[in-house]
Design a protein around this motif. Structure first.
Motif, mmCIF file in Angstrom:
data_model
loop_
_atom_site.group_PDB
_atom_site.id
_atom_site.type_symbol
_atom_site.label_atom_id
_atom_site.label_comp_id
_atom_site.label_asym_id
_atom_site.label_seq_id
_atom_site.Cartn_x
_atom_site.Cartn_y
_atom_site.Cartn_z
ATOM 1 N N UNK A 159 0.829 -1.211 0.000
ATOM 2 C CA UNK A 159 0.000 0.000 0.000
ATOM 3 C C UNK A 159 0.863 1.261 0.000
ATOM 4 N N UNK A 160 1.870 1.313 0.861
ATOM 5 C CA UNK A 160 2.738 2.486 0.928
ATOM 6 C C UNK A 160 3.493 2.685 -0.384
ATOM 7 N N UNK A 161 3.932 1.581 -0.985
ATOM 8 C CA UNK A 161 4.678 1.684 -2.243
ATOM 9 C C UNK A 161 3.783 2.147 -3.380
ATOM 10 N N UNK A 162 2.553 1.639 -3.435
ATOM 11 C CA UNK A 162 1.657 1.991 -4.539
ATOM 12 C C UNK A 162 1.142 3.423 -4.422
ATOM 13 N N UNK A 163 0.820 3.864 -3.201
ATOM 14 C CA UNK A 163 0.196 5.172 -3.031
ATOM 15 C C UNK A 163 1.185 6.284 -2.678
ATOM 16 N N UNK A 164 2.304 5.911 -2.087
ATOM 17 C CA UNK A 164 3.271 6.925 -1.666
ATOM 18 C C UNK A 164 4.666 6.628 -2.209
ATOM 19 N N UNK A 165 4.729 5.885 -3.305
ATOM 20 C CA UNK A 165 6.018 5.536 -3.880
ATOM 21 C C UNK A 165 6.798 6.720 -4.401
ATOM 22 N N UNK A 166 6.107 7.857 -4.598
ATOM 23 C CA UNK A 166 6.807 9.065 -5.057
ATOM 24 C C UNK A 166 7.717 9.626 -3.969
ATOM 25 N N UNK A 167 7.491 9.210 -2.721
ATOM 26 C CA UNK A 167 8.411 9.565 -1.638
ATOM 27 C C UNK A 167 9.582 8.596 -1.698
ATOM 28 N N UNK A 168 10.828 9.065 -1.762
ATOM 29 C CA UNK A 168 11.967 8.154 -1.937
ATOM 30 C C UNK A 168 12.040 7.044 -0.895
ATOM 31 N N UNK A 169 11.655 7.334 0.339
ATOM 32 C CA UNK A 169 11.746 6.304 1.377
ATOM 33 C C UNK A 169 10.834 5.127 1.103
ATOM 34 N N UNK A 170 9.730 5.355 0.408
ATOM 35 C CA UNK A 170 8.770 4.287 0.126
ATOM 36 C C UNK A 170 8.858 3.802 -1.321
ATOM 37 N N UNK A 171 9.893 4.227 -2.038
ATOM 38 C CA UNK A 171 10.062 3.811 -3.423
ATOM 39 C C UNK A 171 10.828 2.503 -3.519
ATOM 40 N N UNK A 172 11.393 2.263 -4.674
ATOM 41 C CA UNK A 172 12.153 1.041 -4.899
ATOM 42 C C UNK A 172 11.471 0.096 -5.861
ATOM 43 N N UNK A 173 12.229 -0.881 -6.324
ATOM 44 C CA UNK A 173 11.707 -1.849 -7.287
ATOM 45 C C UNK A 173 10.924 -2.968 -6.618
ATOM 46 N N UNK A 174 11.353 -3.382 -5.431
ATOM 47 C CA UNK A 174 10.694 -4.485 -4.725
ATOM 48 C C UNK A 174 10.364 -4.043 -3.305
ATOM 49 N N UNK A 175 9.284 -4.595 -2.773
ATOM 50 C CA UNK A 175 8.881 -4.312 -1.399
ATOM 51 C C UNK A 175 8.530 -5.630 -0.719
ATOM 52 N N UNK A 176 8.564 -5.612 0.608
ATOM 53 C CA UNK A 176 8.236 -6.822 1.368
ATOM 54 C C UNK A 176 8.145 -6.526 2.847
ATOM 55 N N UNK A 177 7.653 -7.493 3.593
ATOM 56 C CA UNK A 177 7.461 -7.303 5.017
ATOM 57 C C UNK A 177 8.745 -7.350 5.828
ATOM 58 N N UNK A 178 9.738 -8.117 5.361
ATOM 59 C CA UNK A 178 10.994 -8.229 6.106
ATOM 60 C C UNK A 178 11.952 -7.118 5.667
ATOM 61 N N UNK A 262 18.751 -10.127 2.240
ATOM 62 C CA UNK A 262 19.320 -9.406 1.105
ATOM 63 C C UNK A 262 20.338 -8.385 1.596
ATOM 64 N N UNK A 263 21.406 -8.201 0.840
ATOM 65 C CA UNK A 263 22.480 -7.295 1.227
ATOM 66 C C UNK A 263 22.405 -6.009 0.425
ATOM 67 N N UNK A 264 23.210 -5.041 0.851
ATOM 68 C CA UNK A 264 23.283 -3.773 0.134
ATOM 69 C C UNK A 264 22.698 -2.627 0.934
ATOM 70 N N UNK A 265 23.216 -1.424 0.644
ATOM 71 C CA UNK A 265 22.734 -0.211 1.297
ATOM 72 C C UNK A 265 21.661 0.434 0.431
ATOM 73 N N UNK A 266 20.526 0.738 1.045
ATOM 74 C CA UNK A 266 19.432 1.359 0.316
ATOM 75 C C UNK A 266 18.621 2.230 1.264
ATOM 76 N N UNK A 267 18.205 3.412 0.772
ATOM 77 C CA UNK A 267 17.343 4.292 1.555
ATOM 78 C C UNK A 267 15.873 3.936 1.427
ATOM 79 N N UNK A 268 15.564 2.922 0.630
ATOM 80 C CA UNK A 268 14.187 2.465 0.489
ATOM 81 C C UNK A 268 13.831 1.598 1.698
ATOM 82 N N UNK A 269 12.980 2.123 2.564
ATOM 83 C CA UNK A 269 12.673 1.436 3.821
ATOM 84 C C UNK A 269 11.872 0.159 3.615
ATOM 85 N N UNK A 270 11.217 0.014 2.457
ATOM 86 C CA UNK A 270 10.365 -1.150 2.207
ATOM 87 C C UNK A 270 11.078 -2.242 1.417
ATOM 88 N N UNK A 271 12.321 -2.018 1.067
ATOM 89 C CA UNK A 271 13.068 -3.036 0.333
ATOM 90 C C UNK A 271 13.406 -4.198 1.257
#
Length: 325
Positions: A159-178, A262-271
């Motif tokens: 929901x956050x990615x679909x409706x608020x994905x324009x905010x960088x923190x909620x963007x990204x290519x993939x999202x998930x609960x973990x 998953x590894x890597x640094x990302x500012x996408x909180x939902x990744x």
């Protein structure tokens, strides 16, 4: 009664008083020495921990072929040992600071409600419940997060990615609960009772004359809190927040259970994915080789330093607010 008898009585009285004063001075000296010894012992323990971590971490640091501070790779047991703490530092700081941002306003609100708004019977019961939550083991929060909260967060993340994905923190290519956001919410729930309990006790120490003076001037309840309570309790709130931040920085089991791999640094909180110092140590220490264990101890040394820096910063902030203590 003769003068000789009076002199003997006076001598005995003075002797008893002298013995009491001597005993009191001895007690003061013993208490002072014990207090000083306790402080020295604490410093010695911290120094011993630091020396142990440094000695155990040096072999891995010498064998590391990557930049320990900037590398995101973690493969210390390879033929060419390569590992760094960039991702661990980023995940630890981001999840802990986000948890603090989420928990502190709610904790202060709970403390204000219990101290100034709730009826006494209700306040006593709520205070007991909040204190009880602080004693819940972290593994319970971790299991709750893994079994209940992560599945719920899958739909929330979508929901956050679909409706608020324009905010960088909620963007990204993939999202998930973990993800980092889930770990931060679990950490916020864990540190909430700690911050709330300490802040409540600080608010209850506000001098009654300050509150009564504000009421006498016609202040509303919120104005009393804003003018008399919050300035007095600012140092206590900072101390409580820093204690909660320390708990979040060092949390192990709950974060290890909730975060993905998953590894890597990302500012996408939902990744999905992310990692922290404590979670990495818990997940890999048993399977690590000699160099790997040494590398994990090196990462623990960095976490030790970060915690000390946080505490020093908190003390500096509190020292600037002495007028409210």
């Amino acid at each position: 009664m003769t003068s000789e008898t009076l002199e003997q009585g006076a001598t005995r009285a003075l002797g008893g008083k002298a013995r009491k004063m001597s005993t009191g001075r001895l007690g003061d000296r013993l208490f002072g020495l014990s207090a000083k010894g306790s402080g020295i012992l604490l410093l010695a323990i911290m120094a011993a921990i630091a020396v142990f971590l440094i000695v155990k971490a040096l072999p891995a640091l010498r064998a590391d072929k990557a930049n320990f501070l900037t590398s995101q790779e973690w493969n210390p047991d390879a033929a060419q040992s390569r590992f760094g703490i960039a991702q661990l530092t980023f995940g630890t700081v981001l999840s802990s600071v986000l948890a603090l941002i989420l928990a502190t306003p709610v904790a202060v609100g709970i403390a204000l409600f219990i101290a100034f708004y709730a009826p006494r019977r209700l306040a006593d019961g709520l205070g007991y419940v909040v204190d009880l939550l602080a004693a819940v083991p972290s593994i319970v929060y971790g299991l709750w997060g893994l079994q209940f909260f992560v599945p719920k967060m899958n739909s929330v993340a979508t929901f956050l990615h679909d409706d608020f994905g324009w905010i960088p923190l909620f963007g990204g290519d993939t999202v998930g609960g973990q993800c980092i956001l889930t770990a931060s919410i679990v950490l916020a729930i864990m540190i909430l009772p700690i911050i709330s309990s300490i802040t409540r006790e600080v608010f209850l120490q506000v001098p009654r004359p300050n509150i009564e003076a504000a009421l006498a001037l016609g202040a509303t309840r919120w104005e009393v809190i804003r003018m008399a309570v919050l300035p007095f309790g600012r140092s206590g709130m900072i101390s409580a927040s820093m204690l909660g931040l320390g708990r979040a920085l060092g949390e192990t089991i709950a974060v290890a259970l909730v975060l993905g791999t998953a590894s890597g640094i990302s500012l996408h909180l939902l990744k999905p994915g992310g990692n922290t110092f404590a979670a990495n140590i818990a997940n890999t220490f048993a399977m690590a080789g000699k160099t790997g264990q040494s590398a994990l101890i090196a990462s623990g040394l960095v976490l030790f330093v970060i915690t000390l820096l946080v505490n020093m910063a908190a003390r500096a902030v509190i020292a600037r607010r002495k007028e409210f203590v």
